[in-house]
Write an enzyme that holds these catalytic residues in place. Structure first.
Site, PDB file in Angstrom:
ATOM      1  N   SER A 131      58.517  77.703  20.422  1.00 43.83           N
ATOM      2  CA  SER A 131      57.458  78.492  21.043  1.00 43.83           C
ATOM      3  C   SER A 131      56.085  77.920  20.676  1.00 43.83           C
ATOM      4  O   SER A 131      55.790  76.772  21.016  1.00 43.83           O
ATOM      5  CB  SER A 131      57.622  79.963  20.640  1.00 43.83           C
ATOM      6  OG  SER A 131      56.844  80.793  21.456  1.00 43.83           O
ATOM      7  N   ASP A 183      64.665  84.222  28.923  1.00 41.98           N
ATOM      8  CA  ASP A 183      63.543  84.343  27.991  1.00 41.98           C
ATOM      9  C   ASP A 183      62.392  85.080  28.680  1.00 41.98           C
ATOM     10  O   ASP A 183      61.813  84.594  29.656  1.00 41.98           O
ATOM     11  CB  ASP A 183      63.121  82.916  27.596  1.00 41.98           C
ATOM     12  CG  ASP A 183      61.978  82.873  26.584  1.00 41.98           C
ATOM     13  OD1 ASP A 183      61.129  83.781  26.594  1.00 41.98           O
ATOM     14  OD2 ASP A 183      61.942  81.906  25.815  1.00 41.98           O
ATOM     15  N   HIS A 217      64.504  84.164  23.879  1.00 40.27           N
ATOM     16  CA  HIS A 217      63.489  83.497  23.054  1.00 40.27           C
ATOM     17  C   HIS A 217      63.826  83.550  21.560  1.00 40.27           C
ATOM     18  O   HIS A 217      63.055  83.068  20.733  1.00 40.27           O
ATOM     19  CB  HIS A 217      62.137  84.189  23.296  1.00 40.27           C
ATOM     20  CG  HIS A 217      60.925  83.347  22.993  1.00 40.27           C
ATOM     21  ND1 HIS A 217      60.575  82.251  23.745  1.00 40.27           N
ATOM     22  CD2 HIS A 217      59.976  83.439  22.006  1.00 40.27           C
ATOM     23  CE1 HIS A 217      59.470  81.703  23.248  1.00 40.27           C
ATOM     24  NE2 HIS A 217      59.090  82.399  22.194  1.00 40.27           N
TER      25      HIS A 217
END
Lengths: 291, 291
Positions: free
Chosen positions: A154, A232, A269
């Protein structure tokens, strides 16, 4: 504490190697205490080993990747050290620093702040690329910093891609990322961070801190692997934009041997996603680190 | 919420399967809400799969093993479901329940309390052995409860060994444990728990809740694997006593094909230890679960 100022906080044996937490006073972060975790595989007891740097995402510390990433089985087998830095300075005492989860503490974005309000402490770029290697080498730990690669998740995927692509000295041999923020000048997380940390805001960021902008200008061959999940929510909200990165890479002539971007059906995620592809990523880097 | 009262809280894809968190009103725990995590491997989409129950240790919840155990790679490859119960009832409101980290909330010890103060809520034995299988079967989830095994860590290792050894119906095919409390009537953690939860105190516990006492009386062949680390502070403090269990097993005629107790040099009590041997334990159970 050793003469280098490196203090061992804890040590845990795992997969025949040692995960060690260190603390030191970080000049790059304005003199604040900084923690990092270093995994030494069993091969480190008989010589220097290559190193793979893992940059974590928003709200994380040096512990999340170590505890939940499931990286150690492959790192141990391949003889690769892992370095887990923190994600921001801690306790700088800047007004508003702790107000949001996506800016300030836990959200350093792996840049050097140019806004005077943050410039003393928010220098995670220098911390990761220069200070940590120096501190670790000075302490005599068995790492060969000429063989370095970098990966992340991320915000840390953004960090891995941008530090890899912008290094004039080719510090890293390869970069990979799980669900990276791939085009931060075009998404809310990036816009907010750049407006806060940089005097020149989003415009300043484009030149140095946006992987999609950077890959468009790189002519040399690159080694990049990206995975993201179709389930996600941050991907769905347009925070990640891996397609933009892929298009820019292809437009610049980087083919699928150089840049692989994989869409993973149904993954989200979380670290449950990361751990699934952890071994893949370690092996991707091992091919280059062991040369 | 389904007709069975099972509510899906969240779901994460991992290693090609799904880790699902459920919530329901638990009769065994006095009507309180109870959470558990269930991992369904990819093979569950085409038929019933065997199940391995993981019991966590003191202070943990249903999440620790799922997040840090590194169990999913092997469970996915072997086609085994994993069930992660919580470690105690939550919010029973009993006076003193939250005073200590090693008694009450987070410390149910996988027994049925006979002390009236705790008897309404603290029935983790019934919760794990009867209620959860029933709730999961009623919901139509693709688990074959005729093929069950059980493992756990520390207090959960105590739970795994005692539930396996005391089941009159041979509910579980095998048991394994990481750093289990192996002889709880002889260590401070066990003495405190039994005095609190049981009307008959430590004496009552010996008959049903002490793995070392139980293995001494079992005549049938057993399938048990135990790992503990020599760097484990709780081992050094005499809370675990795996040697007592090993001696009782050998004295009762259980050889090393039936009971393996492995001392692992330098490992501690953490999930860094557990994850190192996670795959070993899954494969140990897989041999019996896939028959």
């Amino acid at each position: 504490m050793s003469e280098t100022g490196l203090e061992k906080v804890s040590s845990n044996k795992t997969f025949d190697g040692d995960l060690i937490k260190y603390k030191f006073k970080s000049a790059a972060l304005g003199g604040l205490d900084a923690n990092f975790n270093l995994y030494l595989p069993p091969q480190a007891s008989s010589g220097k080993v290559p190193i793979l740097v893992y940059l974590a995402g928003l709200t994380c510390t040096e512990d999340n990747g170590a505890q939940k990433g499931a990286f150690f089985a492959a790192a141990s087998a391949q003889g690769i050290a892992l370095l887990f830095p923190d994600t921001s300075p801690r306790g700088a005492g800047i007004e508003g620093e702790d107000d949001d989860w996506d800016f300030g503490t836990g959200a350093g974005f792996y840049l050097n702040a140019s806004n005077p309000k943050y410039a003393k402490h928010y220098n995670m770029l220098t911390h990761v690329t220069l200070e940590l290697p120096q501190v670790i080498e000075t302490a005599g730990l068995p790492i060969d910093f000429k063989r370095q690669s970098i990966f992340g998740h991320s915000m840390g995927g953004h960090g891995a891609l941008t530090l890899y692509l912008s290094s004039p000295t080719k510090q890293y041999r390869s970069a990979s990322a799980f669900a990276p923020i791939s085009n931060p000048t075009k998404c809310p997380w990036g816009e907010k961070a750049f407006k806060g940390y940089l005097q020149g805001g989003v415009e300043e960021a484009a030149a140095q801190y946006d992987a999609t902008e950077l890959i468009a200008k790189v002519k040399e061959p690159v080694h990049i692997l990206i995975d993201y999940g179709t389930g996600d929510n941050f991907y769905k909200q347009g925070q990640l934009l891996p397609e933009n990165f892929l298009k820019a890479a292809r437009d610049a002539g980087h083919d699928e041997l150089q840049v692989r971007v994989r869409s993973q059906e149904g993954y989200d995620h979380s670290y449950y996603f990361i751990s699934t592809f952890a071994s893949d990523h370690i092996h991707f880097h091992a091919n280059l680190l062991k040369q």
